[in-house]
Scaffold this motif. Structure first.
Motif, mmCIF file in Angstrom:
data_model
loop_
_atom_site.group_PDB
_atom_site.id
_atom_site.type_symbol
_atom_site.label_atom_id
_atom_site.label_comp_id
_atom_site.label_asym_id
_atom_site.label_seq_id
_atom_site.Cartn_x
_atom_site.Cartn_y
_atom_site.Cartn_z
ATOM 1 N N HIS A 53 0.831 -1.210 0.000
ATOM 2 C CA HIS A 53 0.000 0.000 0.000
ATOM 3 C C HIS A 53 0.870 1.267 0.000
ATOM 4 C CE1 HIS A 53 -3.446 2.516 1.294
ATOM 5 N NE2 HIS A 53 -2.671 2.969 2.268
ATOM 6 N N LEU A 54 0.462 2.248 -0.772
ATOM 7 C CA LEU A 54 1.114 3.570 -0.717
ATOM 8 C C LEU A 54 0.482 4.375 0.408
ATOM 9 C CD1 LEU A 54 2.810 6.011 -1.816
ATOM 10 C CD2 LEU A 54 0.845 6.502 -3.319
ATOM 11 N N ASP A 55 1.319 4.883 1.315
ATOM 12 C CA ASP A 55 0.843 5.661 2.459
ATOM 13 C C ASP A 55 0.945 7.152 2.121
ATOM 14 O OD1 ASP A 55 -0.037 6.004 5.086
ATOM 15 O OD2 ASP A 55 1.992 5.972 5.927
ATOM 16 N N HIS A 56 -0.118 7.888 2.328
ATOM 17 C CA HIS A 56 -0.122 9.350 2.118
ATOM 18 C C HIS A 56 0.376 9.787 0.739
ATOM 19 C CE1 HIS A 56 -1.290 10.272 6.215
ATOM 20 N NE2 HIS A 56 -0.400 9.396 6.638
ATOM 21 N N GLY A 57 -0.159 9.188 -0.313
ATOM 22 C CA GLY A 57 0.157 9.677 -1.656
ATOM 23 C C GLY A 57 -0.347 11.114 -1.794
ATOM 24 N N ASP A 58 0.517 11.997 -2.294
ATOM 25 C CA ASP A 58 0.108 13.407 -2.326
ATOM 26 C C ASP A 58 -0.261 13.898 -3.728
ATOM 27 O OD1 ASP A 58 2.586 13.456 -3.461
ATOM 28 O OD2 ASP A 58 3.456 14.934 -2.090
ATOM 29 N N SER A 59 -0.282 12.993 -4.714
ATOM 30 C CA SER A 59 -0.668 13.419 -6.060
ATOM 31 C C SER A 59 -1.187 12.228 -6.852
ATOM 32 C CB SER A 59 0.545 14.004 -6.805
ATOM 33 O OG SER A 59 1.501 12.983 -7.039
ATOM 34 N N PHE A 60 -1.943 12.536 -7.910
ATOM 35 C CA PHE A 60 -2.392 11.476 -8.820
ATOM 36 C C PHE A 60 -1.183 10.767 -9.422
ATOM 37 C CE2 PHE A 60 -3.043 10.216 -13.242
ATOM 38 C CZ PHE A 60 -4.024 9.250 -13.076
ATOM 39 N N GLU A 61 -0.151 11.542 -9.790
ATOM 40 C CA GLU A 61 1.020 10.964 -10.470
ATOM 41 C C GLU A 61 1.730 9.936 -9.575
ATOM 42 O OE1 GLU A 61 0.287 14.258 -10.445
ATOM 43 O OE2 GLU A 61 -0.424 14.242 -12.533
ATOM 44 N N LEU A 62 1.872 10.256 -8.286
ATOM 45 C CA LEU A 62 2.531 9.306 -7.380
ATOM 46 C C LEU A 62 1.691 8.028 -7.243
ATOM 47 C CD1 LEU A 62 4.702 8.456 -5.363
ATOM 48 C CD2 LEU A 62 3.541 9.804 -3.607
ATOM 49 N N CYS A 63 0.378 8.187 -7.108
ATOM 50 C CA CYS A 63 -0.497 7.003 -7.002
ATOM 51 C C CYS A 63 -0.387 6.156 -8.267
ATOM 52 C CB CYS A 63 -1.954 7.423 -6.780
ATOM 53 S SG CYS A 63 -2.227 8.176 -5.166
ATOM 54 N N LYS A 64 -0.403 6.823 -9.418
ATOM 55 C CA LYS A 64 -0.320 6.122 -10.698
ATOM 56 C C LYS A 64 0.991 5.347 -10.786
ATOM 57 C CE LYS A 64 -0.329 6.956 -15.706
ATOM 58 N NZ LYS A 64 0.962 6.305 -15.982
ATOM 59 N N SER A 65 2.075 6.002 -10.392
ATOM 60 C CA SER A 65 3.384 5.376 -10.481
ATOM 61 C C SER A 65 3.442 4.127 -9.582
ATOM 62 C CB SER A 65 4.448 6.421 -10.116
ATOM 63 O OG SER A 65 5.624 5.815 -9.713
ATOM 64 N N CYS A 66 2.864 4.193 -8.392
ATOM 65 C CA CYS A 66 2.869 3.021 -7.500
ATOM 66 C C CYS A 66 1.982 1.909 -8.060
ATOM 67 C CB CYS A 66 2.405 3.418 -6.100
ATOM 68 S SG CYS A 66 3.657 4.376 -5.232
ATOM 69 N N ILE A 67 0.833 2.284 -8.616
ATOM 70 C CA ILE A 67 -0.053 1.273 -9.221
ATOM 71 C C ILE A 67 0.696 0.579 -10.359
ATOM 72 C CG2 ILE A 67 -2.174 0.954 -10.577
ATOM 73 C CD1 ILE A 67 -3.323 3.376 -8.905
ATOM 74 N N ASP A 68 1.380 1.371 -11.172
ATOM 75 C CA ASP A 68 2.135 0.801 -12.295
ATOM 76 C C ASP A 68 3.287 -0.083 -11.807
ATOM 77 O OD1 ASP A 68 0.396 2.201 -13.876
ATOM 78 O OD2 ASP A 68 1.804 3.802 -14.395
ATOM 79 N N ASP A 69 3.810 0.212 -10.605
ATOM 80 C CA ASP A 69 4.911 -0.571 -10.022
ATOM 81 C C ASP A 69 4.447 -1.880 -9.388
ATOM 82 O OD1 ASP A 69 6.982 1.093 -10.625
ATOM 83 O OD2 ASP A 69 7.126 2.033 -8.644
ATOM 84 N N GLY A 70 3.136 -2.081 -9.279
ATOM 85 C CA GLY A 70 2.634 -3.335 -8.709
ATOM 86 C C GLY A 70 2.010 -3.215 -7.330
ATOM 87 N N PHE A 71 1.900 -1.991 -6.800
ATOM 88 C CA PHE A 71 1.200 -1.827 -5.517
ATOM 89 C C PHE A 71 -0.245 -2.303 -5.695
ATOM 90 C CE2 PHE A 71 3.664 1.227 -2.654
ATOM 91 C CZ PHE A 71 4.868 1.028 -3.294
#
Ligand code: 13P
Ligand code: G3H
Ligand code: ZN
Ligand code: ZN
Length: 327
Positions: free
Chosen positions: A81-99
């Protein structure tokens, strides 16, 4: 089993009146300690990565260390899980990384901006057609006091969640879980001395959590999983060891564990704990150096740190979360 999202974990936790622990990971020893504890207790677990952790350890290292932990603990469900994502781009990048799960934390922005960005993250994360899997999304309403990533929310500037907003927010965003502010706070210094009373041993006793707000939220969103951030209890035995072995942590104070246990029986399905792991690690290492001034092999002191972190996680799973044997 492969990494999972949090959907079914929260459904079961809600129904059976316990919570899943979400522990922050920053290095190999912490990943090992948490997953070994959960594995031995047959408990589901969430490993969460902050943007600070990503900067420290490098995103690829963390993903691969978590994958190794999954291979070593094939019988328990593990969420990345990504904790405290502060932007759409960061969330997208983690989703793309397999989170398998992300938090978009836009609670410091206006309500409408929070709705808009959370909705956009959900749209991307929930697009099963695009990537063959459903990534769960957590958002936040209300602001906690304390230090959160690089943002320090001053005491008195925090705000409780407004129960009147939660239905509209969930409906408009499609979010899977919601973090609320009911008096928990990030870090090891959760309250100022003047907000607290002192017990007979001179230990600070913090003001109780706002269970009235939690109950209101629960009434407005029946069956919907709620998240508590800032839920370390700051074990005084670790603070004492730290202070007796060269540390200086005056009046460090956390959330009493009995209140978290109550919350876990209610709509709270995810409880975030980071500071208590840091305290366990630090206490073990300070003690180790004091007792063995001749040691210089990192495996010796990091090994002690890892053992303490594992003890902390086991204690949380059994005594606070109630998630043992729920894998
Ligand atoms: O909320 C947290 C991580 O998101 C951790 O909270 P603590 O600082 O209370 O451990
Ligand atoms: O909520 C904050 C977590 O404890 C993560 O802390 P960090 O940003 O220092 O990694
Ligand atoms: Zn926040
Ligand atoms: Zn948090």
């Amino acid at each position: 089993m492969p990494l999972v999202n949090s959907k079914e974990l929260f459904e079961k936790a809600y129904k059976e009146g316990y919570a899943v622990g979400a522990f922050n990971v920053n290095n190999m020893e912490i990943v090992q300690a948490i997953t070994e504890a959960a594995g031995e207790l047959n408990s589901p677990v969430i490993l969460q990565v902050s943007s600070g952790a990503r900067k420290y350890a490098n995103a690829r290292y963390l993903v691969h260390m978590v994958q190794a932990a999954v291979e070593n603990n094939p019988n328990i469900p593990i969420v990345l899980h990504l904790d405290h994502g502060d932007s759409f781009e960061l969330c997208k990048s983690c989703i793309d990384d397999g989170f398998t799960s992300v938090m978009i934390d836009y609670s410091g922005h206006s309500y409408e901006e929070n709705v808009e960005v959370t909705r956009k993250v959900c749209e991307y994360a929930h697009d099963v057609k695009a990537r063959g899997r459903y990534v769960t999304v957590e958002a936040e309403l209300g602001t906690l006091a304390g230090v959160e990533d690089d943002v320090k929310v001053e005491f008195g500037k925090s705000s409780y969640t407004d129960p009147d907003q939660v239905q509209d927010f969930v409906k408009r965003t499609g979010v899977d879980s919601l973090a609320i502010a009911i008096g928990t706070s990030h870090g090891a210094y959760k309250f100022k001395a003047e907000q607290c009373t002192r017990n007979k041993d001179g230990i600070l006793v913090p003001p109780p959590l706002r269970f009235d707000i939690l109950k209101e939220v629960e009434k407005r969103l029946p069956g919907f999983p709620i998240v508590l951030h800032g839920s370390s209890s700051v074990p005084q035995e670790y603070v004492k060891i730290i202070n007796e072995h060269g540390g200086k942590m005056p009046d460090a104070i956390g959330i009493p564990e009995d209140q978290l246990r109550e919350a876990a029986k209610m709509a709270v399905c995810k409880i975030n704990i980071d500071s208590d792991l840091r305290l366990g690690m630090t206490a073990a290492i300070r003690l180790h150096f004091d007792e063995h001034p001749d040691h210089f092999d990192p495996r010796q002191y990091l090994g002690d740190g890892r053992k303490n972190v594992k003890d902390v996680v086991k204690h949380k799973i059994v005594e606070v979360l109630g998630s043992n044997n729920k894998a």
